[in-house]
Design a protein around this motif. Structure first.
Motif, PDB file in Angstrom:
ATOM      1  N   GLU A 201       0.695  -1.214  -0.005  1.00 43.77           N
ATOM      2  CA  GLU A 201      -0.028  -0.269   0.300  1.00 43.77           C
ATOM      3  C   GLU A 201       1.251   1.252   0.013  1.00 43.77           C
ATOM      4  O   GLU A 201       0.202   2.073  -0.930  1.00 43.77           O
ATOM      5  N   GLN A 202       1.713   1.557   0.981  1.00 43.01           N
ATOM      6  CA  GLN A 202       2.441   2.495   1.303  1.00 43.01           C
ATOM      7  C   GLN A 202       3.288   2.729  -0.982  1.00 43.01           C
ATOM      8  O   GLN A 202       3.678   4.291  -0.655  1.00 43.01           O
ATOM      9  N   ALA A 205       0.950   3.805  -3.327  1.00 39.26           N
ATOM     10  CA  ALA A 205       0.771   6.049  -2.537  1.00 39.26           C
ATOM     11  C   ALA A 205       1.817   6.758  -3.542  1.00 39.26           C
ATOM     12  O   ALA A 205       2.294   8.023  -3.668  1.00 39.26           O
ATOM     13  N   HIS A 209       2.046   9.508  -6.220  1.00 41.38           N
ATOM     14  CA  HIS A 209       2.141  10.521  -5.670  1.00 41.38           C
ATOM     15  C   HIS A 209       3.104  11.120  -6.679  1.00 41.38           C
ATOM     16  O   HIS A 209       3.182  11.939  -7.384  1.00 41.38           O
ATOM     17  N   ASP A 254      -1.782  15.344  -3.548  1.00 45.87           N
ATOM     18  CA  ASP A 254      -1.966  14.883  -2.638  1.00 45.87           C
ATOM     19  C   ASP A 254      -3.964  14.514  -2.960  1.00 45.87           C
ATOM     20  O   ASP A 254      -4.061  14.125  -3.048  1.00 45.87           O
ATOM     21  N   VAL A 257      -3.982  12.569  -6.012  1.00 46.56           N
ATOM     22  CA  VAL A 257      -3.779  11.242  -5.999  1.00 46.56           C
ATOM     23  C   VAL A 257      -5.507  10.477  -4.925  1.00 46.56           C
ATOM     24  O   VAL A 257      -5.592   9.151  -4.695  1.00 46.56           O
ATOM     25  N   ILE A 258      -5.546  11.768  -3.909  1.00 47.88           N
ATOM     26  CA  ILE A 258      -6.338  10.899  -3.173  1.00 47.88           C
ATOM     27  C   ILE A 258      -8.326  11.267  -3.744  1.00 47.88           C
ATOM     28  O   ILE A 258      -9.222  10.507  -3.382  1.00 47.88           O
ATOM     29  N   LYS A 266      -7.712   6.939   2.555  1.00 52.53           N
ATOM     30  CA  LYS A 266      -7.054   8.359   2.467  1.00 52.53           C
ATOM     31  C   LYS A 266      -6.815   8.248   3.566  1.00 52.53           C
ATOM     32  O   LYS A 266      -5.228   8.884   3.706  1.00 52.53           O
ATOM     33  N   SER A 268      -4.904   5.944   5.149  1.00 54.63           N
ATOM     34  CA  SER A 268      -3.325   4.969   4.133  1.00 54.63           C
ATOM     35  C   SER A 268      -2.398   6.120   3.695  1.00 54.63           C
ATOM     36  O   SER A 268      -1.261   5.794   3.976  1.00 54.63           O
ATOM     37  N   TYR A 269      -3.432   7.173   3.262  1.00 51.87           N
ATOM     38  CA  TYR A 269      -2.419   7.947   2.425  1.00 51.87           C
ATOM     39  C   TYR A 269      -1.507   9.023   3.177  1.00 51.87           C
ATOM     40  O   TYR A 269       0.126   8.657   3.400  1.00 51.87           O
ATOM     41  N   THR A 272       0.975   6.880   4.617  1.00 51.05           N
ATOM     42  CA  THR A 272       2.373   6.717   4.220  1.00 51.05           C
ATOM     43  C   THR A 272       3.330   8.043   3.605  1.00 51.05           C
ATOM     44  O   THR A 272       4.524   8.407   4.161  1.00 51.05           O
TER      45      THR A 272
END
Length: 324
Positions: A201-202, A205, A209, A254, A257-258, A266, A268-269, A272
């Motif tokens: 997940e990281q 993200a 980005h 940001d 991306v979200i 969100k 989780s982001y 990160t």
């Protein structure tokens, strides 16, 4: 050079005025317009600083010392030559001396005015000559600082790059010199990750980005802001504008991306961002997009992520009107 300095003066006044207005409106615009629109508004400021198209602001004409040499000579001769009124007064002195009668009046103000105007003109030429030498030196110094500093860092970085083995649109490397994920290069872009472990997940993200920065050509924008700082090196407002552009760039990235993420995504982001927050600073001369380097802005970015919302059609139309 006089025309160049005049054009720079017009651009610095116009760009500074726009930057001050946008900074004053920032608290009001913060939650009323999309972050991408706020970013593009700062790009309008850059355009005003780099494109000599404004005819709204006019500055006094700077006289070229070479072209005005004849004018200086003529004024000097005028200041040293008694005017007609003074010549007539001198004749009256002779008449009074011969006759012994009469009141003598000597109007010397005209000669003094001519001398004063000549002195002021010479002073203005001296300041112009100083500026014509100092200005290009300042432009060159700023450009060399960023060009040399950026190239030196990128060469050091590339020597330590190790392929990360990740399939992506651009090469992805791991590097112990990277303090946070970053996108480097204008013509040969690449993503550089710190030498640390990431969850799936990281990693997703981080890549989203940096690829967003790549798609929007944000590194090119940073070079344009540096060029604006070089052209207007004497203007502190332009240097603050560059700082605001970097901040708006990350907030708008940001947001992009979200945009399609749910609440958990969100969160989780945001986690990160906290994980990749840089422990150290990348040199200021380096023009790359870093995912999370300035911890002072981290609180604002996390707040914007959790408060992210869809904007009404009215806000979108207002955004389009502001940009155009």
């Amino acid at each position: 050079m006089s025309e160049i300095l005049r054009a720079v003066g017009v651009m610095t006044v116009a760009g500074s005025a726009l930057a001050v207005c946008l900074s004053a409106l920032r608290p009001w615009l913060k939650n009323r317009l999309p972050k991408s629109v706020q970013y593009y508004l700062w790009l309008v400021v850059i355009a005003a600083l780099l494109v000599p198209a404004s005819r709204i602001v006019t500055l006094p004409v700077v006289i070229n010392p070479v072209n005005s040499l004849k004018a200086v000579t003529e004024r000097t001769e005028y200041a040293l030559t008694p005017p007609q009124a003074l010549a007539a007064a001198l004749d009256s002195i002779g008449d009074a001396a011969n006759g012994g009668l009469g009141t003598i009046t000597v109007p010397v103000e005209a000669a003094y005015d001519g001398a004063r105007e000549t002195t002021e003109l010479l002073h203005s030429q001296a300041w112009f000559a100083l500026g014509s030498y100092a200005y290009p030196v300042g432009v060159l110094a700023v450009l060399m600082y960023f060009i040399i500093g950026n190239n030196v860092f990128l060469r050091r970085l590339r020597r330590r790059n190790v392929p990360a083995g990740i399939e992506c649109r651009v090469p992805v490397y791991r590097n112990p010199l990277a303090s946070t994920p970053m996108l480097i290069g204008v013509f040969r872009p690449a993503i550089v990750l710190p030498d640390k472990e990431y969850t799936d997940e990281q990693l997703e993200a981080v890549l989203r980005h940096e690829l967003t920065h790549l798609h929007r050509r944000d590194i090119l924008v940073r070079w344009l802001s540096v060029f604006a700082c070089a052209v207007h090196w004497f203007n502190p407002i332009v240097w603050l504008t560059r700082r605001e552009i970097d901040r708006a760039c990350e907030l708008s990235c940001d947001e992009a991306v979200i945009r399609s993420l749910d609440t958990d995504g969100k969160q989780s982001y945001g986690d990160t961002l906290l994980y990749v927050a840089a422990a150290g600073k990348t040199p200021k001369a380096v023009l790359s997009t870093t995912m999370c380097e300035d911890k002072k802005d981290l609180k604002e970015r996390l707040g914007a992520i959790m408060k992210n919302r869809k904007y009404t059609k009215l806000a979108v139309l207002a955004s389009a009107a502001l940009i155009t």
